[in-house]
Design an enzyme around this catalytic site. Structure first.
Site, PDB file in Angstrom:
ATOM      1  N   ALA A   1       7.041 -16.947  -4.397  1.00  8.32           N
ATOM      2  CA  ALA A   1       7.296 -15.966  -5.698  1.00  8.32           C
ATOM      3  C   ALA A   1       8.955 -16.125  -5.405  1.00  8.32           C
ATOM      4  CB  ALA A   1       6.754 -14.922  -5.759  1.00  8.32           C
TER       5      ALA A   1
ATOM      6  N   GLU B   1       0.877  -1.378  -0.268  1.00  7.59           N
ATOM      7  CA  GLU B   1      -0.056   0.090  -0.040  1.00  7.59           C
ATOM      8  C   GLU B   1       0.661   1.140   0.222  1.00  7.59           C
ATOM      9  OE1 GLU B   1      -2.555  -0.837   3.364  1.00  7.59           O
ATOM     10  OE2 GLU B   1      -4.418  -1.545   2.139  1.00  7.59           O
TER      11      GLU B   1
ATOM     12  N   GLU C   1       9.463  -8.370  -3.395  1.00  6.20           N
ATOM     13  CA  GLU C   1       9.116  -9.514  -2.818  1.00  6.20           C
ATOM     14  C   GLU C   1       9.917  -8.838  -1.449  1.00  6.20           C
ATOM     15  OE1 GLU C   1       7.559 -12.047  -3.010  1.00  6.20           O
ATOM     16  OE2 GLU C   1       6.868 -11.778  -5.704  1.00  6.20           O
TER      17      GLU C   1
ATOM     18  N   TRP D   1       2.507   0.184  -6.609  1.00  5.30           N
ATOM     19  CA  TRP D   1       3.597  -0.817  -7.185  1.00  5.30           C
ATOM     20  C   TRP D   1       2.845  -1.873  -7.802  1.00  5.30           C
ATOM     21  CZ3 TRP D   1       7.152   2.326  -8.661  1.00  5.30           C
ATOM     22  CH2 TRP D   1       6.927   3.481  -7.771  1.00  5.30           C
TER      23      TRP D   1
HETATM   24  P1  TGC Z   1       5.170 -12.321  11.440  1.00  7.20           P
HETATM   25  O1  TGC Z   1       4.643 -11.466  12.837  1.00  7.20           O
HETATM   26  O2  TGC Z   1       6.237 -12.458  11.255  1.00  7.20           O
HETATM   27  O3  TGC Z   1       3.766 -13.068  10.656  1.00  7.20           O
HETATM   28  C1  TGC Z   1       2.029 -12.860  10.688  1.00  7.20           C
HETATM   29  C2  TGC Z   1       2.382 -14.240  10.384  1.00  7.20           C
HETATM   30  O4  TGC Z   1       2.943 -14.800   9.036  1.00  7.20           O
HETATM   31  C3  TGC Z   1       3.170 -16.073   9.006  1.00  7.20           C
HETATM   32  N1  TGC Z   1       5.039 -15.901   8.033  1.00  7.20           N
HETATM   33  C4  TGC Z   1       4.637 -16.445   6.858  1.00  7.20           C
HETATM   34  N2  TGC Z   1       3.301 -17.696   6.869  1.00  7.20           N
HETATM   35  C5  TGC Z   1       4.235 -17.906   5.668  1.00  7.20           C
HETATM   36  N3  TGC Z   1       5.094 -17.431   5.128  1.00  7.20           N
HETATM   37  C6  TGC Z   1       6.222 -16.410   5.342  1.00  7.20           C
HETATM   38  N4  TGC Z   1       6.999 -16.067   4.682  1.00  7.20           N
HETATM   39  C7  TGC Z   1       5.535 -16.255   6.677  1.00  7.20           C
HETATM   40  N5  TGC Z   1       6.328 -15.004   7.159  1.00  7.20           N
HETATM   41  C8  TGC Z   1       5.465 -14.775   8.700  1.00  7.20           C
HETATM   42  C9  TGC Z   1       4.355 -15.940  10.286  1.00  7.20           C
HETATM   43  O5  TGC Z   1       4.317 -17.021  10.813  1.00  7.20           O
HETATM   44  C10 TGC Z   1       2.792 -15.381  11.392  1.00  7.20           C
HETATM   45  O6  TGC Z   1       1.503 -16.732  10.913  1.00  7.20           O
HETATM   46  P2  TGC Z   1       0.377 -16.518  12.439  1.00  7.20           P
HETATM   47  O7  TGC Z   1      -0.099 -17.294  11.816  1.00  7.20           O
HETATM   48  O8  TGC Z   1       1.655 -16.508  13.558  1.00  7.20           O
HETATM   49  O9  TGC Z   1       0.049 -15.290  12.261  1.00  7.20           O
HETATM   50  O10 TGC Z   1       5.451 -10.645  10.742  1.00  7.20           O
HETATM   51  P3  TGC Z   1       5.480  -9.295  10.578  1.00  7.20           P
HETATM   52  O11 TGC Z   1       4.222  -7.876  10.809  1.00  7.20           O
HETATM   53  O12 TGC Z   1       6.282  -9.026  11.430  1.00  7.20           O
HETATM   54  O13 TGC Z   1       5.952  -8.847   9.854  1.00  7.20           O
HETATM   55  C11 TGC Z   1       7.100 -10.240   9.000  1.00  7.20           C
HETATM   56  C12 TGC Z   1       7.586  -9.402   7.623  1.00  7.20           C
HETATM   57  C13 TGC Z   1       8.031  -8.006   7.960  1.00  7.20           C
HETATM   58  C14 TGC Z   1       8.749 -10.497   7.643  1.00  7.20           C
HETATM   59  C15 TGC Z   1       7.215  -9.993   6.709  1.00  7.20           C
HETATM   60  O14 TGC Z   1       5.993  -8.914   6.175  1.00  7.20           O
HETATM   61  C16 TGC Z   1       7.454  -9.423   4.728  1.00  7.20           C
HETATM   62  O15 TGC Z   1       7.639 -10.347   4.411  1.00  7.20           O
HETATM   63  N6  TGC Z   1       8.073  -7.899   4.513  1.00  7.20           N
HETATM   64  C17 TGC Z   1       7.655  -8.208   3.333  1.00  7.20           C
HETATM   65  C18 TGC Z   1       6.703  -8.152   2.224  1.00  7.20           C
HETATM   66  C19 TGC Z   1       7.353  -8.396   1.314  1.00  7.20           C
HETATM   67  O16 TGC Z   1       7.638  -9.177   0.548  1.00  7.20           O
HETATM   68  N7  TGC Z   1       5.671  -8.070   0.055  1.00  7.20           N
HETATM   69  C20 TGC Z   1       5.965  -8.119  -0.978  1.00  7.20           C
HETATM   70  C21 TGC Z   1       5.125  -8.101  -2.115  1.00  7.20           C
HETATM   71  S1  TGC Z   1       4.595  -8.525  -3.361  1.00  7.20           S
HETATM   72  C22 TGC Z   1       5.287  -8.198  -4.604  1.00  7.20           C
HETATM   73  O17 TGC Z   1       6.456  -7.242  -4.224  1.00  7.20           O
HETATM   74  C23 TGC Z   1       5.619  -8.663  -5.910  1.00  7.20           C
HETATM   75  S2  TGC Z   1       6.571  -8.176  -7.249  1.00  7.20           S
HETATM   76  C24 TGC Z   1       6.138  -8.972  -7.744  1.00  7.20           C
HETATM   77  C25 TGC Z   1       6.683  -9.607  -9.300  1.00  7.20           C
HETATM   78  O18 TGC Z   1       7.630 -10.294  -9.346  1.00  7.20           O
HETATM   79  O19 TGC Z   1       7.303  -8.290  -9.967  1.00  7.20           O
HETATM   80  P1  FAD Z   2       9.500   0.485   2.387  1.00  4.19           P
HETATM   81  O1  FAD Z   2       8.697  -0.286   3.330  1.00  4.19           O
HETATM   82  O2  FAD Z   2       9.117   1.855   2.272  1.00  4.19           O
HETATM   83  O3  FAD Z   2      11.163   0.035   2.924  1.00  4.19           O
HETATM   84  C1  FAD Z   2      12.359   1.263   2.039  1.00  4.19           C
HETATM   85  C2  FAD Z   2      13.564   1.333   3.711  1.00  4.19           C
HETATM   86  O4  FAD Z   2      12.943   0.927   4.732  1.00  4.19           O
HETATM   87  C3  FAD Z   2      13.898  -0.482   2.308  1.00  4.19           C
HETATM   88  O5  FAD Z   2      15.816   0.102   2.203  1.00  4.19           O
HETATM   89  C4  FAD Z   2      13.757  -0.971   3.917  1.00  4.19           C
HETATM   90  O6  FAD Z   2      14.731  -1.582   4.128  1.00  4.19           O
HETATM   91  C5  FAD Z   2      13.996  -0.307   5.315  1.00  4.19           C
HETATM   92  N1  FAD Z   2      12.925  -0.707   5.859  1.00  4.19           N
HETATM   93  C6  FAD Z   2      11.960  -1.071   6.221  1.00  4.19           C
HETATM   94  N2  FAD Z   2      11.924  -1.750   7.560  1.00  4.19           N
HETATM   95  C7  FAD Z   2      13.045  -1.568   8.249  1.00  4.19           C
HETATM   96  C8  FAD Z   2      13.388  -2.180   9.636  1.00  4.19           C
HETATM   97  N3  FAD Z   2      12.290  -2.917  10.059  1.00  4.19           N
HETATM   98  N4  FAD Z   2      14.623  -2.304   9.391  1.00  4.19           N
HETATM   99  C9  FAD Z   2      15.046  -2.310   8.845  1.00  4.19           C
HETATM  100  N5  FAD Z   2      15.165  -1.615   7.792  1.00  4.19           N
HETATM  101  C10 FAD Z   2      13.781  -1.393   7.284  1.00  4.19           C
HETATM  102  N6  FAD Z   2       3.689  -5.308  -4.272  1.00  4.19           N
HETATM  103  C11 FAD Z   2       2.527  -6.250  -3.964  1.00  4.19           C
HETATM  104  O7  FAD Z   2       2.048  -5.896  -3.716  1.00  4.19           O
HETATM  105  N7  FAD Z   2       2.277  -6.434  -5.536  1.00  4.19           N
HETATM  106  C12 FAD Z   2       2.561  -6.454  -6.740  1.00  4.19           C
HETATM  107  O8  FAD Z   2       2.790  -7.108  -7.789  1.00  4.19           O
HETATM  108  C13 FAD Z   2       4.547  -4.668  -6.685  1.00  4.19           C
HETATM  109  N8  FAD Z   2       5.060  -5.070  -7.445  1.00  4.19           N
HETATM  110  C14 FAD Z   2       5.802  -4.358  -7.825  1.00  4.19           C
HETATM  111  C15 FAD Z   2       6.787  -3.873  -8.971  1.00  4.19           C
HETATM  112  C16 FAD Z   2       7.624  -3.096  -8.696  1.00  4.19           C
HETATM  113  C17 FAD Z   2       8.526  -2.877  -9.779  1.00  4.19           C
HETATM  114  C18 FAD Z   2       8.396  -2.681  -7.233  1.00  4.19           C
HETATM  115  C19 FAD Z   2       9.122  -1.631  -7.057  1.00  4.19           C
HETATM  116  C20 FAD Z   2       6.737  -2.910  -6.207  1.00  4.19           C
HETATM  117  C21 FAD Z   2       6.273  -3.959  -6.045  1.00  4.19           C
HETATM  118  N9  FAD Z   2       5.297  -4.889  -4.973  1.00  4.19           N
HETATM  119  C22 FAD Z   2       4.192  -4.638  -5.153  1.00  4.19           C
HETATM  120  C23 FAD Z   2       5.631  -3.818  -3.906  1.00  4.19           C
HETATM  121  C24 FAD Z   2       7.592  -3.618  -3.015  1.00  4.19           C
HETATM  122  O9  FAD Z   2       6.787  -5.201  -2.842  1.00  4.19           O
HETATM  123  C25 FAD Z   2       8.178  -3.147  -2.086  1.00  4.19           C
HETATM  124  O10 FAD Z   2       8.533  -1.829  -2.545  1.00  4.19           O
HETATM  125  C26 FAD Z   2       8.216  -3.799  -1.164  1.00  4.19           C
HETATM  126  O11 FAD Z   2       8.302  -4.316  -0.569  1.00  4.19           O
HETATM  127  C27 FAD Z   2       9.242  -2.676   0.138  1.00  4.19           C
HETATM  128  O12 FAD Z   2       8.131  -1.816   0.367  1.00  4.19           O
HETATM  129  P2  FAD Z   2       8.443  -0.439   0.113  1.00  4.19           P
HETATM  130  O13 FAD Z   2       8.647   0.136  -1.332  1.00  4.19           O
HETATM  131  O14 FAD Z   2       7.369   0.899   0.914  1.00  4.19           O
HETATM  132  O15 FAD Z   2       9.444  -0.025   1.186  1.00  4.19           O
END
Ligand code: TGC
Ligand code: FAD
Length: 390
Positions: free
Chosen positions: A248, A138, A369, A167
């Site tokens: 992913a 978001e 991711e 994004w």
């Molecule tokens: P946390 O309290 O650690 O976990 C909440 C609940 O989730 C479970 N869990 C998982 N389950 C499955 N797989 C995982 N990798 C999991 N990680 C955590 C956990 O066990 C817990 O479950 P429950 O049953 O106890 O409730 O959550 P947190 O709020 O402290 O955050 C953890 C953190 C920072 C690691 C996580 O939120 C994270 O990975 N943040 C990064 C966000 C991210 O990767 N966003 C991606 C968006 S999609 C995208 O970017 C698509 S790009 C697409 C393209 O290829 O073009």
């Molecule tokens: P922020 O979360 O604001 O982070 C900013 C900086 O702060 C980063 O350096 C991060 O590492 C650092 N930071 C944040 N928290 C901490 C912490 N606790 N400790 C230390 N450092 C921290 N999302 C979707 O849902 N679906 C999609 O299809 C998708 N596609 C994407 C395609 C593109 C081209 C891009 C660029 C992004 C896409 N995303 C998608 C979003 C993507 O997953 C997010 O950009 C990513 O998860 C990081 O979030 P943010 O950009 O808000 O950075």
């Protein structure tokens, strides 16, 4: 551009089945034929070559591990991995399209959807007849999706959805969006939102210097009435979207190796041809150091990806292992793209060679991711038992 020569320094091919190799060669041929000739122009024009989606569907690049009953190919996770490597050798944006369709749209519908939802959407997604996107991030919540603000409430015959996602890969062209939102109790749930639902818009995000051959946008929900049978019934909580990310991220760990190999191969060929001080630049120790480090890092990344694939096939790959492989392999690919560009000197900044495009693309891949630093913290949490996120 040089003909593509993949790296296999540790005879990892011997670990692949004939089926893996056949799949790899069909995707490789397609990338040579349909992606490489047009990709620099698409990146210049900041245009996603969306006509490729249908071809990718026909090739079996969408949902390879989804059972055939639902239109997938019923293959293993190593097959998925080799497909991603080949696609990302072409371009990270093309691999992104396959990642999203497979791991972020088909996977949640397959894992968490009703039988009706699976039969309605999966076969069409597999063929590329409809395109999906995944809304988790978001405007105010990227790394911390648990704090998402998008909400839905029960309005009797339907849900009412409000909020915004940002994004989102493929959102402007998507027919459906898998959207993660909180219900009235604050539980995260998944909804399938269809293009054309009143109050739903998906404007394009312009001006990216990265993934220019991929389309990105927002998802905006203004009192959207979502029919109740569009809720994914079999999941609640953040583990729903996070388990899609496991799939992913796994694919990205394989994919990034393709971009790295393309850069390494180009730098090696160029350094053997290019003469300075009356010698090929490949004869200089500092160039050899770079090349030796590239091939070493690619080989380590391949071994990590392959072992992760075996574990995932056995249902044993942990989220933390997947996170480590995504972080490591994307990071080495980005370093190789940057350093290999230097081996080409000024020529490296042109679109005659793929390095600048891969390098700019990988800046997104190291951010989406889960950022590189978030993945470091996931490993830190796993090995210490202490979360350093807050
Ligand atoms: P946390 O309290 O650690 O976990 C909440 C609940 O989730 C479970 N869990 C998982 N389950 C499955 N797989 C995982 N990798 C999991 N990680 C955590 C956990 O066990 C817990 O479950 P429950 O049953 O106890 O409730 O959550 P947190 O709020 O402290 O955050 C953890 C953190 C920072 C690691 C996580 O939120 C994270 O990975 N943040 C990064 C966000 C991210 O990767 N966003 C991606 C968006 S999609 C995208 O970017 C698509 S790009 C697409 C393209 O290829 O073009
Ligand atoms: P922020 O979360 O604001 O982070 C900013 C900086 O702060 C980063 O350096 C991060 O590492 C650092 N930071 C944040 N928290 C901490 C912490 N606790 N400790 C230390 N450092 C921290 N999302 C979707 O849902 N679906 C999609 O299809 C998708 N596609 C994407 C395609 C593109 C081209 C891009 C660029 C992004 C896409 N995303 C998608 C979003 C993507 O997953 C997010 O950009 C990513 O998860 C990081 O979030 P943010 O950009 O808000 O950075």
């Amino acid at each position: 551009m040089y003909p593509y020569k993949p790296v296999d320094y540790f005879a990892i091919d011997e670990l692949l089945s004939d089926e893996h190799k056949i799949i790899r060669s069909s995707i490789r041929d397609w990338v040579n034929r349909s992606v490489s000739p047009i990709i620099e122009q698409a990146a210049h024009e900041h245009k996603f070559p969306h006509y490729l989606l249908k071809e990718m569907g026909e090739l079996g690049a969408f949902g390879p591990f989804i059972p055939e009953k639902y239109g997938g190919s019923g293959l293993d996770y190593i097959s998925y991995g080799v497909i991603m490597t080949e696609l990302e050798r072409g371009d990270s944006g093309i691999r992104s399209a396959a990642s999203v369709q497979t791991s972020l749209v088909m996977y949640p519908i397959f894992e968490f959807g009703s039988e009706e939802q699976k039969l309605k959407y999966l076969p069409k997604l597999a063929k590329g007849e409809i395109i999906g996107c995944f809304g988790l991030t978001e405007p105010n919540h990227g790394s911390d999706p648990g704090n998402m603000e998008t909400r839905f409430v029960d309005a009797g015959d339907y849900y009412i959805l409000n909020g915004a996602k940002m994004w989102i890969t493929n959102s402007p062209i998507a027919d459906i969006a898998v959207v993660w939102a909180k219900d009235e109790e604050g539980k995260v749930k998944g909804l399938i939102v269809e293009k054309g639902m009143e109050g739903f818009t998906a404007p394009e995000t312009k001006g990216k210097w990265s993934l220019r051959a991929s389309i990105t946008g927002e998802l905006v929900f203004d009192n959207v009435k979502v029919p109740k049978d569009h809720l994914l019934p079999n999941v609640k909580g953040l583990k729903g979207p996070l388990s899609c990310l496991n799939s992913a991220r796994y694919g990205i760990a394989w994919g990034a190796i393709g971009a790295a190999m393309d850069c390494y191969n180009t730098a090696l060929e160029y350094s053997l041809e290019r003469k300075q001080f009356n010698k090929p630049i490949a004869s200089f120790q500092l160039i050899q150091k770079k090349l030796a480090e590239f091939v070493t890092e690619i080989t380590k990344a391949q071994l990590m990806a392959w072992r992760l694939g075996v574990l995932r096939n056995e249902g044993k790959a942990t989220p933390a292992q997947i996170s480590m492989a995504k972080r490591n392999n994307v990071n080495i690919a980005l370093q190789i793209a940057r350093e290999s560009r230097q081996i080409l000197g000024a020529m490296g900044i042109t679109d005659d060679f793929p390095m600048m495009r891969h390098m700019m693309n990988l800046e997104s891949v190291i951010t989406y991711e889960g950022t590189h630093d978030i993945h470091l913290l996931i490993t830190g949490n796993d090995i210490t038992g202490i979360s350093a996120f807050v």
